[in-house]
Design an enzyme around this catalytic site. Structure first.
Site, short mmCIF file in Angstrom:
data_model
loop_
_atom_site.label_atom_id
_atom_site.label_comp_id
_atom_site.label_asym_id
_atom_site.label_seq_id
_atom_site.Cartn_x
_atom_site.Cartn_y
_atom_site.Cartn_z
CE LYS A 65 -17.00 22.66 -24.38
NZ LYS A 65 -15.94 22.32 -25.30
CE1 TYR A 82 -13.85 23.68 -9.60
CE2 TYR A 82 -12.33 25.53 -9.74
CZ TYR A 82 -12.67 24.30 -9.22
OH TYR A 82 -11.84 23.68 -8.32
N1 LIG Z 1 -6.74 19.81 -7.82
C1 LIG Z 1 -6.66 21.12 -7.72
O1 LIG Z 1 -5.70 21.73 -8.15
C2 LIG Z 1 -7.78 21.90 -7.03
C3 LIG Z 1 -7.62 23.28 -6.92
C4 LIG Z 1 -8.61 24.02 -6.29
C5 LIG Z 1 -9.72 23.39 -5.76
N2 LIG Z 1 -9.88 22.05 -5.88
C6 LIG Z 1 -11.11 21.47 -5.31
O2 LIG Z 1 -10.76 20.42 -4.40
C7 LIG Z 1 -11.78 19.41 -4.43
C8 LIG Z 1 -11.16 18.05 -4.73
O3 LIG Z 1 -10.46 18.14 -5.97
P1 LIG Z 1 -9.62 16.92 -6.61
O4 LIG Z 1 -8.57 17.53 -7.47
O5 LIG Z 1 -9.22 15.96 -5.55
O6 LIG Z 1 -10.75 16.31 -7.58
P2 LIG Z 1 -10.96 14.80 -8.09
O7 LIG Z 1 -11.74 14.93 -9.35
O8 LIG Z 1 -9.67 14.06 -8.12
O9 LIG Z 1 -11.89 14.15 -6.94
C9 LIG Z 1 -13.21 14.58 -6.71
C10 LIG Z 1 -14.01 13.45 -6.07
O10 LIG Z 1 -15.36 13.92 -5.88
C11 LIG Z 1 -16.24 12.88 -6.27
N3 LIG Z 1 -17.53 13.41 -6.69
C12 LIG Z 1 -17.80 14.15 -7.80
N4 LIG Z 1 -19.12 14.38 -7.88
C13 LIG Z 1 -19.71 13.80 -6.80
C14 LIG Z 1 -21.06 13.68 -6.35
N5 LIG Z 1 -22.07 14.21 -7.04
N6 LIG Z 1 -21.30 13.01 -5.19
C15 LIG Z 1 -20.28 12.45 -4.50
N7 LIG Z 1 -18.98 12.52 -4.89
C16 LIG Z 1 -18.70 13.18 -6.03
C17 LIG Z 1 -15.52 12.20 -7.44
O11 LIG Z 1 -16.03 10.89 -7.69
C18 LIG Z 1 -14.08 12.20 -6.97
O12 LIG Z 1 -13.77 11.05 -6.22
C19 LIG Z 1 -12.80 19.86 -5.46
O13 LIG Z 1 -13.85 20.54 -4.81
C20 LIG Z 1 -12.00 20.81 -6.33
O14 LIG Z 1 -12.83 21.74 -6.99
C21 LIG Z 1 -8.93 21.29 -6.50
#
Ligand SMILES: NC(=O)c1ccc[n+]([C@@H]2O[C@H](COP(=O)([O-])OP(=O)(O)OC[C@H]3O[C@@H](n4cnc5c(N)ncnc54)[C@H](O)[C@@H]3O)[C@@H](O)[C@H]2O)c1
Length: 453
Positions: free
Chosen positions: A303, A359
């Site tokens: 947001k 974030y």
């Molecule tokens: N996808 C991207 O482009 C990207 C870029 C930079 C950083 N990241 C970081 O990489 C990590 C994984 O991202 P992703 O894209 O695979 O996300 P995603 O949303 O696909 O998966 C995240 C997982 O974390 C679990 N989760 C969330 N809250 C939780 C909690 N309180 N307790 C236990 N599990 C919990 C969710 O259930 C989910 O399975 C994150 O930290 C994200 O911020 C992702």
């Protein structure tokens, strides 16, 4: 998540058209083959160049590359007609002045047109802060500028990255060689334009390079899908026993992911006060030890700040930074010798991103947490590092509307999004014994995203 534009321009008429119109021309990256992980390590002969007084250091590097059964040359003219270089390693550890850089830079320029697709350029230089002499510091930082620009000029999935050694780290140290091997290999497919600091000679060469985590016990949070599921698969492939953690609502897919690697699943919310204690009980009961923790679970609550609500701010901070901080109080004590804490940051945490004040606060916090943990862990031969992904093709990024998604995908030197496995490979490397000299660092896995450094 498919990238239709990449498929279209990867060959045939699509490729010629993109070229003619000056459009981005991404190519499929050289990634690890699950059946023969590091074979071939590089896609052709390796040229070792040197600058300044680095000849002996370059000889040491060349000898070690020969030990990996690579075809190593010291002379750019030594390549038979029609063949292409798989990699160029430039040893610049003994520079006295920026004037020392012209020779190796121009020699590299002369061979770039003969780089194989997916080829690698890796520089080995020294940390600028360690030198007092302005000319030496200028030369050392000059390498950084050179490398970052070069990485933007390479094409066909080739990358350039640098290793920056502390002054007391010999080029032949396991930690220096481990970083070199990672950057040469397909494991570093989406790492581009990065300078990886190797601050100490700690760390060890693994008994088996293709299974460096044999016998190690790893916990991965957020393991049910996306990047977390890929981390589980790669850590298990590298020999680790893996425990996957995710919320009960994701229980079914968590079981599927963990069963596929014969790991175990633990359903819990990491924001619970007793989360770390429950993880530790589970791990100790099954394996008797804990070696690697990967803080991967994360959420988005985007947001603009003007529209931000307290629950969006608080929920995000609770999962993305406060839970890792709290859990580490337990894990730091519990980690064995050579333990590893690896946390997910983001390029948003480095460069900032509109709509992501919450974030980016949390993800920059991860970088700070990692830095502060490093000296505490070093005493036990353990390390804390972070990985900052850029645009990765996951469910999270699939929800971005089509036009901004296309723009975000192309805004890096490789002109495409990374895959979850690319992030997982970097994490598995940082978890390995050969990464023991890297501590307190944040490694970007972003294809040299145009934001931030
Ligand atoms: N996808 C991207 O482009 C990207 C870029 C930079 C950083 N990241 C970081 O990489 C990590 C994984 O991202 P992703 O894209 O695979 O996300 P995603 O949303 O696909 O998966 C995240 C997982 O974390 C679990 N989760 C969330 N809250 C939780 C909690 N309180 N307790 C236990 N599990 C919990 C969710 O259930 C989910 O399975 C994150 O930290 C994200 O911020 C992702």
């Amino acid at each position: 998540m498919s990238d239709k534009y990449l498929d279209l321009v990867s060959g045939g008429w699509g490729r010629s058209l993109a070229k003619k119109l000056g459009l981005p021309q991404p190519v499929p990256l050289r990634r690890t083959d699950p059946d023969s992980v590091d074979r071939p390590l590089v896609p052709g002969p390796v040229l070792v160049l040197d600058g300044g007084a680095s000849v002996r250091a370059a000889d040491t590097v060349a000898e070690n590359l020969l030990g990996w059964e690579l075809d190593v040359r010291r002379d750019p003219d030594e390549l038979a007609k029609g063949r292409r270089w798989g990699a160029v390693v430039i040893v610049l550890t003994e520079l006295a002045s920026p004037a020392d850089l012209g020779g190796p830079a121009l020699a590299l320029g002369g061979v770039l047109r003969r780089m194989a697709p997916g080829g690698r350029v890796v520089t080995l230089s020294r940390r600028a802060d360690d030198a007092g002499d302005p000319a030496v510091v200028a030369a050392r930082l000059g390498v950084d500028g050179f490398l970052r620009s070069l990485a933007k000029e390479l094409r066909a999935g080739a990358t350039a990255n640098g290793i920056v050694l502390g002054d007391d780290v010999p080029v032949g140290a396991p930690s220096a060689l481990g970083a070199l091997r990672f950057l040469l290999s397909a494991r570093s497919a989406f790492v581009a334009g990065q300078l990886l600091p190797v601050g100490s000679a700690d760390g060890a060469v693994p008994a088996d390079w293709s299974r460096p985590l044999t016998g190690r016990v790893a916990v991965v949070t957020g393991a049910a899908r996306g990047i977390g599921a890929a981390i589980v698969a790669v850590l298990a492939r590298d020999g680790a026993h893996v425990v996957g953690v995710d919320v009960p609502a994701a229980g079914e897919s968590l079981s599927r992911v963990m069963n596929s690697v014969r790991g175990s699943a633990l359903q819990l919310d990491i924001t619970a006060q007793d989360a770390a204690a429950r993880i530790l009980d589970h791990v100790r009961e099954r394996h008797g030890r804990l070696d690697v923790v990967v803080h991967n679970a994360g959420i988005l609550r985007d947001k603009l700040l003007a529209n931000m609500t307290p629950d969006r701010w608080d929920d995000l901070l609770a999962v993305n930074i406060l839970a890792p901080l709290r859990m580490n109080e337990t894990f730091v004590e519990a980690l064995g010798e050579g333990g590893r804490i690896i946390s997910l940051s983001s390029t948003s945490g480095i460069a900032g991103n509109r709509g992501q004040t919450n974030y980016a606060t949390a993800k920059a916090g991860i970088i700070g947490m990692t830095r502060a943990l490093a000296p505490r862990l070093a005493a036990n031969g353990a390390t804390a590092n972070a990985v900052a992904p850029g645009f990765i093709e996951t469910d999270m990024t699939a929800r971005i509307p089509p036009v901004p998604r296309q723009v975000a995908r192309r805004a890096n030197s490789l002109q495409q999004g990374g895959r979850p496995v690319d992030v997982a490979e970097a994490i598995a490397f940082l978890a390995s014994p050969q990464a023991g000299g890297i501590n307190g660092q944040t490694l970007r896995v972003c294809g040299q995203n145009l934001v931030g450094q």
